[in-house]
Design a protein around this motif. Structure first.
Motif, short mmCIF file in Angstrom:
data_model
loop_
_atom_site.label_atom_id
_atom_site.label_comp_id
_atom_site.label_asym_id
_atom_site.label_seq_id
_atom_site.Cartn_x
_atom_site.Cartn_y
_atom_site.Cartn_z
N LEU A 42 69.21 29.30 -37.24
CA LEU A 42 69.03 30.74 -37.14
C LEU A 42 67.82 31.07 -36.28
O LEU A 42 67.85 31.98 -35.44
N SER A 43 66.74 30.31 -36.43
CA SER A 43 65.54 30.57 -35.64
C SER A 43 65.76 30.24 -34.17
O SER A 43 65.21 30.91 -33.29
N VAL A 44 66.57 29.21 -33.89
CA VAL A 44 66.86 28.86 -32.50
C VAL A 44 67.59 30.01 -31.81
O VAL A 44 67.34 30.32 -30.64
N ARG A 50 58.66 28.42 -29.23
CA ARG A 50 57.48 28.19 -30.07
C ARG A 50 57.76 28.64 -31.50
O ARG A 50 57.39 27.95 -32.47
N GLY A 51 58.42 29.78 -31.66
CA GLY A 51 58.75 30.26 -33.00
C GLY A 51 59.68 29.32 -33.73
O GLY A 51 59.54 29.08 -34.94
N THR A 52 60.64 28.74 -33.00
CA THR A 52 61.57 27.80 -33.62
C THR A 52 60.84 26.55 -34.10
O THR A 52 61.12 26.04 -35.19
N VAL A 53 59.93 26.04 -33.28
CA VAL A 53 59.16 24.86 -33.68
C VAL A 53 58.32 25.16 -34.93
O VAL A 53 58.24 24.33 -35.85
N VAL A 91 67.07 14.84 -40.56
CA VAL A 91 68.12 15.78 -40.14
C VAL A 91 67.52 17.05 -39.57
O VAL A 91 67.97 17.57 -38.55
N GLN A 92 66.48 17.57 -40.21
CA GLN A 92 65.84 18.79 -39.70
C GLN A 92 65.21 18.56 -38.33
O GLN A 92 65.30 19.40 -37.44
N THR A 93 64.57 17.39 -38.15
CA THR A 93 63.93 17.08 -36.87
C THR A 93 64.97 16.95 -35.75
O THR A 93 64.83 17.55 -34.67
N VAL A 94 66.03 16.17 -36.01
CA VAL A 94 67.07 15.97 -35.00
C VAL A 94 67.78 17.27 -34.67
O VAL A 94 68.05 17.59 -33.51
N LYS A 101 67.42 21.82 -27.14
CA LYS A 101 67.96 21.32 -25.87
C LYS A 101 69.16 22.15 -25.44
O LYS A 101 69.30 22.53 -24.27
N ILE A 102 70.07 22.40 -26.37
CA ILE A 102 71.27 23.19 -26.05
C ILE A 102 70.89 24.59 -25.60
O ILE A 102 71.42 25.13 -24.62
N GLU A 103 69.95 25.20 -26.31
CA GLU A 103 69.53 26.55 -25.95
C GLU A 103 68.83 26.57 -24.60
O GLU A 103 68.97 27.52 -23.83
N ALA A 104 68.08 25.50 -24.28
CA ALA A 104 67.42 25.42 -22.98
C ALA A 104 68.45 25.34 -21.85
O ALA A 104 68.29 25.96 -20.79
N VAL A 105 69.52 24.58 -22.07
CA VAL A 105 70.59 24.48 -21.07
C VAL A 105 71.27 25.83 -20.89
O VAL A 105 71.59 26.25 -19.77
#
Length: 353
Positions: A42-44, A50-53, A91-94, A101-105
């Motif tokens: 949801l955050s992504v 930065r907020g997602t991290v 699982v949370q880290t991966v 990565k997907i959102e960056a693409v």
């Protein structure tokens, strides 16, 4: 770049705290870990990178805190609890890494699309502004090149003709940019009608022959059928194909254009004895901006001509095929139109048994 409102981080933090309470009170570790992953996703979607991290780090800290509280007050240091907590953190880290990565693409693709649209709009605008003065230049220098007063001075005549030829080449390049802008802006609309193909082919041949001064022969079969196409677009497409044959073959060689019916389809072929095509060139020849590496710096061009031709022909219901025996073996470009009609049934050629 995505913008984040103040409400979204507060919402995700509240959801994470609620999951923490659920995890601590009910000890549903597996369910809680999946819910933490949902918070990260949801955050992504709605927060910045930065907020997602930050949200992902909070979820992992809460997971670790829930484990420590559970083991402290219930003295449960069993192996399954340790494994479950570790797997939850992994699982949370991966998930966070892959989602970012997907959102960056996606962001990169979106930025690229916007850049391409801006570039096409700019090219179209600049090309349109250049077209008017260039038309005046071509017209004026053509009159000058044919003026009787210059005929006696071969040097001035050659200079005037050189200016005219280069101006006509630049005019053709500008027309290609305008056509490319029209295609990419989805402003291309085909106006198809039943058309006599010999007229369209003849007009395309005349235009290229006048520009390049080449010997182009048309060998059309008798009693050709009418073809359902856009005559303006197809004439431009055939002009591109014939001009391409003129550029990539010797000036003293002959270009042959044929038209015949094969398998109830009209096939228009443009053949030359030029540089031919390699296997790689044949597979990419109709791609936008494609040019063979062996021609770079030797033969001028933008790589738009055959892409425009293929698009215009496709808009009229046909398709383009490239045939070549290999490098320096000549090229034949075939244009196929499946939608044909004979005015008189007696004109239909007999079919082979």
């Amino acid at each position: 770049m995505r913008k984040t409102s103040v409400f979204l981080p507060i919402l995700t933090f509240a959801i994470a705290v609620a999951i923490f309470v659920l995890d601590t009170v009910t000890r549903t570790e597996i369910t809680a870990s999946m819910l933490y992953v949902s918070v990260v996703l949801l955050s992504v979607r709605f927060c910045t990178t930065r907020g997602t991290v930050v949200v992902a780090a909070i979820c992992m800290l809460i997971t670790l805190g829930s484990f420590l509280l559970t083991t402290r007050y219930r003295l449960d240091w069993s192996y399954p609890v340790l494994i479950n907590t570790g797997m939850s953190l992994v699982v949370q880290t991966v998930t966070t890494y892959l989602a970012l990565k997907i959102e960056a693409v996606r962001d990169a693709a979106r930025d690229l699309a916007e850049t391409n649209q801006l570039r096409d709009a700019l090219l179209g605008s600049v090309s349109h502004e250049l077209r008017t003065p260039l038309t005046s230049i071509v017209g004026g220098v053509s009159v000058l090149a044919d003026a009787p007063s210059l005929a006696q001075d071969k040097r001035l005549t050659s200079l005037a003709k050189g200016i005219r030829d280069e101006a006509m080449r630049l005019n053709a390049d500008i027309q290609n940019m305008l056509d490319a802008a029209r295609i990419t802006s989805k402003g291309l609309q085909a106006r198809q009608d039943w058309t006599e193909p010999s007229d369209v082919i003849g007009a395309a041949i005349d235009r290229v022959a006048n520009r390049y001064g080449r010997r182009i022969e048309f060998e059309g079969a008798q009693n050709l059928p009418l073809v359902h196409l856009d005559p303006v677009l197809v004439e431009q497409a055939l002009g591109q194909i014939i001009a391409n044959a003129a550029k990539f073959s010797a000036a003293d060689s002959k270009i042959i254009v044929t038209a015949e019916v094969e398998d109830k389809q009209l096939v228009v072929s443009v053949g030359d004895k030029g540089v031919g095509l390699t296997a790689d060139e044949k597979s990419h020849i109709t791609e936008r901006f494609f040019r063979g590496e062996r021609h770079l710096g030797k033969i001028p061009g933008s790589g738009l001509g055959l892409w425009i031709a293929d698009t215009f022909i496709g808009a009229s219901g046909g398709w383009l095929k490239a045939l070549s025996a290999g490098e320096n073996q000549g090229t034949t470009m075939q244009v196929v139109f499946p939608n044909i009609r004979y005015v008189d049934e007696t004109d239909i050629p007999p079919q082979d048994a």
